[in-house]
Design a protein around this motif. Structure first.
Motif, PDB file in Angstrom:
ATOM      1  N   PHE A  66       0.809  -1.212   0.000  1.00 19.35           N
ATOM      2  CA  PHE A  66       0.000   0.000   0.000  1.00 19.35           C
ATOM      3  C   PHE A  66       0.845   1.266   0.000  1.00 19.35           C
ATOM      4  N   THR A  67       2.057   1.197   0.505  1.00 17.31           N
ATOM      5  CA  THR A  67       2.969   2.330   0.341  1.00 17.31           C
ATOM      6  C   THR A  67       3.248   2.552  -1.140  1.00 17.31           C
ATOM      7  N   ALA A  68       3.536   1.467  -1.861  1.00 18.71           N
ATOM      8  CA  ALA A  68       3.806   1.567  -3.300  1.00 18.71           C
ATOM      9  C   ALA A  68       2.585   2.064  -4.055  1.00 18.71           C
ATOM     10  N   VAL A  69       1.422   1.495  -3.755  1.00 16.00           N
ATOM     11  CA  VAL A  69       0.197   1.879  -4.456  1.00 16.00           C
ATOM     12  C   VAL A  69      -0.181   3.323  -4.167  1.00 16.00           C
ATOM     13  N   GLY A  70      -0.024   3.753  -2.904  1.00 12.79           N
ATOM     14  CA  GLY A  70      -0.374   5.121  -2.538  1.00 12.79           C
ATOM     15  C   GLY A  70       0.522   6.154  -3.193  1.00 12.79           C
ATOM     16  N   ALA A  71       1.834   5.906  -3.172  1.00 12.17           N
ATOM     17  CA  ALA A  71       2.767   6.829  -3.822  1.00 12.17           C
ATOM     18  C   ALA A  71       2.535   6.851  -5.331  1.00 12.17           C
ATOM     19  N   ASN A  72       2.270   5.686  -5.917  1.00  9.52           N
ATOM     20  CA  ASN A  72       2.009   5.607  -7.352  1.00  9.52           C
ATOM     21  C   ASN A  72       0.717   6.330  -7.723  1.00  9.52           C
ATOM     22  N   ALA A  73      -0.286   6.278  -6.848  1.00  5.39           N
ATOM     23  CA  ALA A  73      -1.548   6.960  -7.110  1.00  5.39           C
ATOM     24  C   ALA A  73      -1.333   8.464  -7.241  1.00  5.39           C
ATOM     25  N   ALA A  74      -0.476   9.014  -6.379  1.00  2.50           N
ATOM     26  CA  ALA A  74      -0.183  10.451  -6.454  1.00  2.50           C
ATOM     27  C   ALA A  74       0.533  10.789  -7.761  1.00  2.50           C
ATOM     28  N   ALA A  78       9.981   2.949   7.451  1.00  2.00           N
ATOM     29  CA  ALA A  78      10.082   1.986   6.351  1.00  2.00           C
ATOM     30  C   ALA A  78       9.202   2.420   5.184  1.00  2.00           C
ATOM     31  N   SER A  79       8.000   2.907   5.494  1.00  2.00           N
ATOM     32  CA  SER A  79       7.088   3.388   4.452  1.00  2.00           C
ATOM     33  C   SER A  79       7.643   4.624   3.751  1.00  2.00           C
ATOM     34  N   ILE A  80       8.210   5.543   4.528  1.00  2.00           N
ATOM     35  CA  ILE A  80       8.777   6.767   3.939  1.00  2.00           C
ATOM     36  C   ILE A  80       9.934   6.433   3.002  1.00  2.00           C
ATOM     37  N   LEU A  81      10.830   5.549   3.446  1.00  2.00           N
ATOM     38  CA  LEU A  81      11.979   5.180   2.611  1.00  2.00           C
ATOM     39  C   LEU A  81      11.530   4.432   1.357  1.00  2.00           C
ATOM     40  N   GLY A  82      10.483   3.636   1.490  1.00  2.00           N
ATOM     41  CA  GLY A  82       9.935   2.966   0.319  1.00  2.00           C
ATOM     42  C   GLY A  82       9.391   3.955  -0.695  1.00  2.00           C
ATOM     43  N   SER A  83       8.650   4.960  -0.220  1.00  2.00           N
ATOM     44  CA  SER A  83       8.112   5.990  -1.115  1.00  2.00           C
ATOM     45  C   SER A  83       9.231   6.775  -1.800  1.00  2.00           C
ATOM     46  N   VAL A  84      10.274   7.072  -1.044  1.00  2.95           N
ATOM     47  CA  VAL A  84      11.427   7.788  -1.621  1.00  2.95           C
ATOM     48  C   VAL A  84      12.086   6.945  -2.713  1.00  2.95           C
ATOM     49  N   SER A  85      12.191   5.634  -2.488  1.00  2.01           N
ATOM     50  CA  SER A  85      12.794   4.765  -3.500  1.00  2.01           C
ATOM     51  C   SER A  85      11.965   4.746  -4.774  1.00  2.01           C
ATOM     52  N   LEU A  86      10.644   4.813  -4.637  1.00  3.56           N
ATOM     53  CA  LEU A  86       9.794   4.887  -5.834  1.00  3.56           C
ATOM     54  C   LEU A  86      10.016   6.191  -6.582  1.00  3.56           C
ATOM     55  N   LEU A  87      10.103   7.279  -5.830  1.00  3.10           N
ATOM     56  CA  LEU A  87      10.361   8.587  -6.459  1.00  3.10           C
ATOM     57  C   LEU A  87      11.676   8.588  -7.228  1.00  3.10           C
ATOM     58  N   LEU A  88      12.716   8.001  -6.637  1.00  2.00           N
ATOM     59  CA  LEU A  88      14.047   8.022  -7.242  1.00  2.00           C
ATOM     60  C   LEU A  88      14.144   7.135  -8.475  1.00  2.00           C
ATOM     61  N   TYR A  95       7.694  -2.462  -7.635  1.00  2.84           N
ATOM     62  CA  TYR A  95       8.367  -3.611  -7.027  1.00  2.84           C
ATOM     63  C   TYR A  95       9.508  -3.159  -6.113  1.00  2.84           C
ATOM     64  N   ILE A  96      10.258  -2.169  -6.566  1.00  2.00           N
ATOM     65  CA  ILE A  96      11.365  -1.660  -5.754  1.00  2.00           C
ATOM     66  C   ILE A  96      10.837  -1.064  -4.454  1.00  2.00           C
ATOM     67  N   CYS A  97       9.771  -0.263  -4.550  1.00  2.00           N
ATOM     68  CA  CYS A  97       9.181   0.360  -3.366  1.00  2.00           C
ATOM     69  C   CYS A  97       8.678  -0.700  -2.389  1.00  2.00           C
ATOM     70  N   LEU A  98       7.960  -1.685  -2.915  1.00  2.00           N
ATOM     71  CA  LEU A  98       7.455  -2.763  -2.061  1.00  2.00           C
ATOM     72  C   LEU A  98       8.605  -3.492  -1.371  1.00  2.00           C
ATOM     73  N   THR A  99       9.625  -3.815  -2.160  1.00  2.00           N
ATOM     74  CA  THR A  99      10.758  -4.583  -1.626  1.00  2.00           C
ATOM     75  C   THR A  99      11.507  -3.797  -0.554  1.00  2.00           C
ATOM     76  N   VAL A 100      11.755  -2.516  -0.817  1.00  2.00           N
ATOM     77  CA  VAL A 100      12.474  -1.678   0.145  1.00  2.00           C
ATOM     78  C   VAL A 100      11.690  -1.572   1.449  1.00  2.00           C
ATOM     79  N   THR A 101      10.392  -1.275   1.342  1.00  2.62           N
ATOM     80  CA  THR A 101       9.562  -1.118   2.540  1.00  2.62           C
ATOM     81  C   THR A 101       9.479  -2.416   3.329  1.00  2.62           C
ATOM     82  N   PHE A 102       9.173  -3.502   2.637  1.00  7.43           N
ATOM     83  CA  PHE A 102       9.038  -4.804   3.296  1.00  7.43           C
ATOM     84  C   PHE A 102      10.351  -5.242   3.936  1.00  7.43           C
ATOM     85  N   THR A 103      11.462  -5.085   3.209  1.00  2.00           N
ATOM     86  CA  THR A 103      12.761  -5.540   3.704  1.00  2.00           C
ATOM     87  C   THR A 103      13.187  -4.761   4.941  1.00  2.00           C
ATOM     88  N   ILE A 104      13.040  -3.438   4.891  1.00  5.25           N
ATOM     89  CA  ILE A 104      13.417  -2.613   6.046  1.00  5.25           C
ATOM     90  C   ILE A 104      12.587  -2.994   7.264  1.00  5.25           C
TER      91      ILE A 104
END
Length: 211
Positions: free
Chosen positions: A101-109, A154-164, A176-185
């Motif tokens: 949901f971090t990935a989906v939310g950031a992607n929605a914006a 973890a959610s914030i860093l995941g969103s940042v990874s999606l932005l980058l 996938y990168i955002c999900l993986t970063v958030t989940f892994t952290i």
């Protein structure tokens, strides 16, 4: 688009399971278990849609998300002992839901041309933690994001990874990168018992008295 839908369903199922597991542990009745599972799975998306002006929210306008959440909660009730037998089962499913949901939310914006970094990260965070916050409040627990656990970060860093990575790869790869970063952290923080420092008010008072 199909993969994004699959992401949403994955996160919905994971959060519904985590909410239902907590409800069963808190000895709620069947209605309470189903309601807590639905709240955990759907609330983050509803809050996000209200914030970006999408009325009615997708999770309420399209019944498939409600039905999937309901089914996941019912399966959790029926197979509770087997699901509970996995170590850290609540944390595992919660981390999956947080990542998705971090990935989906950031992607929605980003998909509606909200390119301001702060807004993108905020939408990822709100979508990721919204359902979990309400779940914890309903069972009279301090929400995880307000405790010393590495959860919101973890959610914030995941969103940042999606932005980058959004303009470097396809949107799906960025998801996938955002999900993986958030989940892994989140999972590494649980495994290694990483915690955010808290303010030890008592020790500060003692130091002030001694001085």
């Amino acid at each position: 688009m199909i993969l994004i839908e699959a992401f949403v369903f994955l996160g919905t199922i994971a959060f519904a399971i985590s909410g239902s597991l907590i409800a069963i542990q808190k000895r709620l009745d069947i209605f309470g278990i189903l309601l807590l599972g639905l709240t955990t799975a759907l609330a983050g998306g509803v809050i996000r849609d209200l914030m970006i002006g999408k009325i009615p929210p997708t999770n309420l306008a399209e019944p498939q998300y409600f039905l999937v959440s309901l089914l996941a909660s019912l399966i959790t009730i029926l197979f509770y002992d087997k699901i509970r037998s996995f170590n850290n089962s609540i944390s595992f499913f919660d981390a999956i839901g947080l990542g998705v949901f971090t990935a989906v939310g950031a992607n929605a914006a980003l998909s509606i041309d909200y390119s301001q970094p702060f807004l993108v990260v905020a939408m990822g965070l709100v979508t990721g933690i919204g359902g979990g916050v309400l779940r914890d409040v309903f069972v009279q627990e301090i929400p995880q994001v307000f405790r010393k656990e590495v959860y919101g970060i973890a959610s914030i860093l995941g969103s940042v990874s999606l932005l980058l990575t959004y303009n470097l790869f396809s949107p799906i790869i960025s998801l996938y990168i955002c999900l993986t970063v958030t989940f892994t952290i989140r999972m590494i923080a649980i495994k290694c018992k990483w915690n955010i420092p808290i303010v030890d008010r008592k020790s500060k008072i003692n130091r002030s008295i001694k001085s």
